[in-house]
Design an enzyme around this catalytic site. Structure first.
Site, short mmCIF file in Angstrom:
data_model
loop_
_atom_site.label_atom_id
_atom_site.label_comp_id
_atom_site.label_asym_id
_atom_site.label_seq_id
_atom_site.Cartn_x
_atom_site.Cartn_y
_atom_site.Cartn_z
N HIS A 90 -56.51 -88.35 39.94
CA HIS A 90 -57.89 -88.73 40.18
C HIS A 90 -57.95 -89.53 41.48
CE1 HIS A 90 -59.25 -87.29 36.35
NE2 HIS A 90 -58.65 -88.22 35.61
N CYS A 109 -60.71 -85.34 43.41
CA CYS A 109 -62.10 -85.32 43.83
C CYS A 109 -62.35 -86.32 44.95
CB CYS A 109 -63.01 -85.67 42.66
SG CYS A 109 -63.27 -84.34 41.48
#
Length: 255
Positions: free
Chosen positions: A95, A137
């Site tokens: 992440h 992301c």
């Protein structure tokens, strides 16, 4: 090869004739203290590990590492003698948010990782390529209400490209542009890693790195689309390059 052509290559391409190709450090974070599990990342890790082994790298894979463990791993790597290696690769599957990537506990600024390998902190890599591939992301926080019920899902929390302390001869390749999701399929892995490994396996003997990355962009942009239940979303990778020469993964001669 005549001396004139050899001299020309030395001017426009990195020297990839050292004894070793180099090491590829692969950090694969799937399970987190406070964030959703990244299902499908092991597919990415297996695929990209195979890809870089085929390119001649010694791949060091580490799973589910806290920030302190990530820092310790890369600090030790920066202290190694890389004088007999062509280059270094760091791959992070995790992440991310606002200029940071996540360990399993919290996040660390990406520039804290890259600066470990600049010319001051890692002189044996001075003038050599340092390649970072980031699968995460770079957009809206997933935990703020983006609910995905299919196998396709956003790959994290977000990451910003500002503030990187990059020395020359670095390349940072991101799965997506700033502000947007990076998609990952639970069964097949992420779009970016699938495309990267496919392009590298097809073209690493003939094309330079930046040309291959352009083909990765093309593959992700035109081949992949999320399921209709998520709105048929698209994605485009991007990179920050401070490479000063062309980089060819010239096959190593068998000894």
């Amino acid at each position: 090869m005549d001396q004139k052509w050899t001299a020309l290559l030395e001017d426009i391409a990195y020297d990839m004739t050292h004894q070793k190709r180099g090491r590829a450090i692969l950090i694969n974070n799937e399970n987190f203290d406070n964030h959703k599990q990244r299902k499908g990342t092991d597919v990415d890790a297996k695929r990209i590990q195979k890809c870089f082994i085929e390119l001649g790298f010694e791949v060091v894979r580490k799973n589910d590492k806290k920030v302190s463990e990530m820092m310790n791993l890369l600090e030790k790597e920066s202290q190694r003698d890389h004088s007999t290696s062509d280059c270094l690769v760091v791959i992070i599957l995790s992440h991310g948010e606002e200029g940071r990537v996540f360990g399993t506990d919290y996040a660390v600024h990406l520039d804290q990782l890259t600066t470990l390998f600049d010319s001051t902190n890692c002189p044996s890599l001075a003038g050599k390529p340092k390649l970072f591939f980031i699968q995460a992301c770079r957009g809206t926080d997933f935990d703020d209400g983006v609910v995905v019920k299919s196998d396709d899902e956003p790959d994290g929390i977000g990451m910003d490209s500002h503030g990187f302390a990059l020395d020359q001869d670095f390349l940072l390749a991101f799965a997506t542009v700033n502000g947007y999701y990076s998609w990952r399929n639970r069964k097949n892995g992420s779009w970016f890693i699938q495309a990267l490994c496919d392009v590298f396996s097809r073209h690493s003997n003939t094309l330079d790195l930046l040309s291959m990355m352009t083909r990765v962009n093309n593959s992700v942009a035109f081949t992949y689309q999320s399921s209709q239940s998520t709105g048929g979303k698209k994605q485009i990778p991007c990179m920050i390059s401070k490479l000063t020469k062309d980089l060819y993964f010239t096959p190593k001669s068998k000894r």
